[in-house]
Every structure is written in C-alpha cells, then in structure tokens.
Design a protein around this motif. Structure first.
Motif, short mmCIF file in Angstrom:
data_model
loop_
_atom_site.label_atom_id
_atom_site.label_comp_id
_atom_site.label_asym_id
_atom_site.label_seq_id
_atom_site.Cartn_x
_atom_site.Cartn_y
_atom_site.Cartn_z
N GLY A 47 115.05 44.91 52.62
CA GLY A 47 114.56 43.54 52.78
C GLY A 47 115.61 42.51 52.44
N TYR A 48 115.64 42.11 51.18
CA TYR A 48 116.58 41.09 50.71
C TYR A 48 117.37 41.64 49.52
CZ TYR A 48 114.27 37.47 53.49
OH TYR A 48 113.77 36.71 54.52
N PHE A 49 118.50 41.00 49.25
CA PHE A 49 119.34 41.37 48.12
C PHE A 49 120.15 40.15 47.70
CE2 PHE A 49 121.73 42.03 51.98
CZ PHE A 49 122.99 41.51 51.70
N ALA A 50 120.79 40.23 46.55
CA ALA A 50 121.68 39.16 46.09
C ALA A 50 123.12 39.65 46.21
CB ALA A 50 121.36 38.79 44.64
N TRP A 51 124.02 38.74 46.57
CA TRP A 51 125.43 39.07 46.74
C TRP A 51 126.25 38.05 45.96
CZ3 TRP A 51 128.24 38.55 52.12
CH2 TRP A 51 129.58 38.96 51.99
N LEU A 52 126.85 38.50 44.88
CA LEU A 52 127.72 37.65 44.08
C LEU A 52 129.16 38.06 44.32
CD1 LEU A 52 124.96 38.29 42.17
CD2 LEU A 52 126.10 36.54 40.85
N GLY A 53 130.05 37.08 44.36
CA GLY A 53 131.46 37.35 44.66
C GLY A 53 131.70 37.27 46.15
N GLY A 54 132.72 38.01 46.62
CA GLY A 54 133.00 38.07 48.05
C GLY A 54 133.97 37.04 48.56
N ALA A 55 134.44 36.13 47.70
CA ALA A 55 135.41 35.12 48.13
C ALA A 55 136.38 34.84 46.98
CB ALA A 55 134.70 33.83 48.55
N PRO A 56 137.66 34.66 47.30
CA PRO A 56 138.65 34.38 46.25
C PRO A 56 138.28 33.14 45.43
CG PRO A 56 139.73 34.74 48.37
CD PRO A 56 138.26 34.67 48.63
N ASN A 57 138.59 33.18 44.16
CA ASN A 57 138.39 32.06 43.23
C ASN A 57 136.95 31.55 43.21
OD1 ASN A 57 141.15 31.87 42.36
ND2 ASN A 57 141.60 31.05 44.39
N SER A 58 136.01 32.43 43.42
CA SER A 58 134.61 32.00 43.42
C SER A 58 133.94 32.29 42.09
CB SER A 58 133.83 32.67 44.56
OG SER A 58 133.76 34.06 44.36
N VAL A 59 132.99 31.45 41.76
CA VAL A 59 132.10 31.66 40.61
C VAL A 59 130.70 31.53 41.18
CG1 VAL A 59 131.34 30.81 38.37
CG2 VAL A 59 133.76 30.73 38.97
N ASN A 60 129.90 32.57 41.05
CA ASN A 60 128.52 32.57 41.52
C ASN A 60 127.61 32.87 40.35
OD1 ASN A 60 129.89 34.25 44.20
ND2 ASN A 60 128.93 32.30 44.51
N GLU A 61 126.44 32.25 40.35
CA GLU A 61 125.47 32.53 39.31
C GLU A 61 124.07 32.50 39.92
OE1 GLU A 61 124.38 31.33 34.72
OE2 GLU A 61 125.59 29.95 35.92
N GLU A 152 143.07 36.78 43.86
CA GLU A 152 143.78 37.94 44.41
C GLU A 152 142.86 38.75 45.31
OE1 GLU A 152 145.70 39.85 41.07
OE2 GLU A 152 146.42 37.93 40.35
N ASP A 153 142.65 40.01 45.02
CA ASP A 153 141.88 40.89 45.90
C ASP A 153 140.38 40.62 45.81
OD1 ASP A 153 144.13 42.35 46.92
OD2 ASP A 153 144.29 43.28 44.94
N ASN A 154 139.67 40.98 46.85
CA ASN A 154 138.24 40.70 46.96
C ASN A 154 137.40 41.66 46.12
OD1 ASN A 154 135.93 39.44 47.90
ND2 ASN A 154 135.77 40.77 49.67
N SER A 155 136.32 41.13 45.55
CA SER A 155 135.33 41.92 44.83
C SER A 155 133.94 41.45 45.22
CB SER A 155 135.50 41.78 43.32
OG SER A 155 136.71 42.33 42.88
N ASN A 156 132.99 42.40 45.22
CA ASN A 156 131.61 42.12 45.59
C ASN A 156 130.67 42.81 44.62
OD1 ASN A 156 131.99 40.97 48.52
ND2 ASN A 156 133.33 42.74 48.35
N PHE A 157 129.60 42.12 44.28
CA PHE A 157 128.56 42.69 43.44
C PHE A 157 127.24 42.43 44.15
CE2 PHE A 157 125.38 42.59 40.04
CZ PHE A 157 125.66 43.79 39.41
#
Length: 177
Positions: A47-61, A152-157
C-alpha cells in the motif's frame, strides 16, 4: 475474589501503516509518504510506505504526537524497514534516528555495511527486538524518524508498519513479536 481489570487494548499510532496516505504524520523536508503505485518497491510494502533520504544533503523528518497508554506496564515499539545505501564509509554523518519524547531510542548509520539486503534486492526487515517504551506510559510525546544525509553517496531508509505492542502477560492482542 475480585481480579484487577485488564488493560484496555492498545491504540496504535495514527496511520501506523501509512495506508491512510499522507495523514497522521507531519512530513518535514519534502514529501515522505508514498504509495506503491507512485514509487513501486521490490518486495512491496502493501500500500503505502515512508521514504526518508534519497537526495544529497537532505534532512527528512516524519513525526507525530502519541499518547502512550497509562494502564500498560510493558510497552514496546517496532517497525519494518529497509536500509539501502551507497555510502561506503560508516560514521560519515549519514544517519537515521528514532526519537521518542526527544530521546534517541534507535539509530543507524546510513552506509553500505548496514544495508538490509544486497543492492537492487528487496530488503524489508522487522526491528527485532522491539524497543522498550514503557517509560513513556501515561505520557503524550512526539515520535519522530529523522534522516540526515551528506552530499556524497546516496542513502535511503524505507519505513512501514510502525507498531506499539505490549509484553503484558495478561493480554493476547497487540503482543510484541
């Protein structure tokens, strides 16, 4: 003989499985809650999910206020997650944190050593063991997931199914895994 009353069933976090779309949670740093139709993930999140990160220099909450039940003595919190990162160096300031009541209860460096699966493979895992949140019984506090990425390199949570549970032996529902 009069037995003490059983605790009431637990009330879950608002939109705990994100299937209510972009409701119940405050998204900071851009859109965080997605449907499988918008962003199909291998292994599916149902269905749905949350995606934090995925872009350089990003802060997601992603956060919400939650009232922990007062009549439960053994409370836990767990969730399903997928950590995918191209960051080779752990400790390079890329991280995910879970805060409850302002206290960091769980954190992970977002780096390749902490990936939950090989690149390109589905990597959903259940947080095990659950986090003990008994100290918050009877309190209304903020529950927050926050990612911080460098340039630097990409990370996803990816995050799904954030659940409150109990280890109270008197109850058979909402048991911790």
């Amino acid at each position: 003989h009069k037995w003490p009353p059983l605790p009431r069933p637990l009330v879950q976090l608002n939109n705990w499985n994100f299937d209510g779309g972009r409701s119940g949670w405050q998204e900071i740093g851009g859109k965080i809650i997605y449907s499988d139709a918008e962003k199909p993930l291998p292994g599916g999140s149902e269905g749905y999910f949350a995606w934090l990160g995925g872009a350089p220099n990003s802060v997601n909450e992603l956060k919400q206020e939650y009232a922990f039940a007062a009549d439960h003595s053994a409370l836990g919190l767990y969730f399903t997650y997928w950590l995918a990162s191209q960051e080779e160096t752990c400790g390079d300031d890329e991280r995910i944190e879970l805060r409850v009541g302002g206290e960091v209860l769980w954190s992970k460096q977002l780096c390749s050593a902490n990936r939950t699966s090989p690149p390109g493979q589905p990597g959903w895992v259940l947080l095990d063991p659950e986090l003990d949140v008994s100290e918050f019984a009877g309190k209304t506090v903020e529950v927050s997931f926050k990612s911080v990425l460098n340039g630097e390199d990409n990370s996803n949570f990816f995050l799904d199914k954030v659940r409150i549970c109990t280890n109270d032996p008197r109850l058979t529902v909402d048991r911790c895994p």
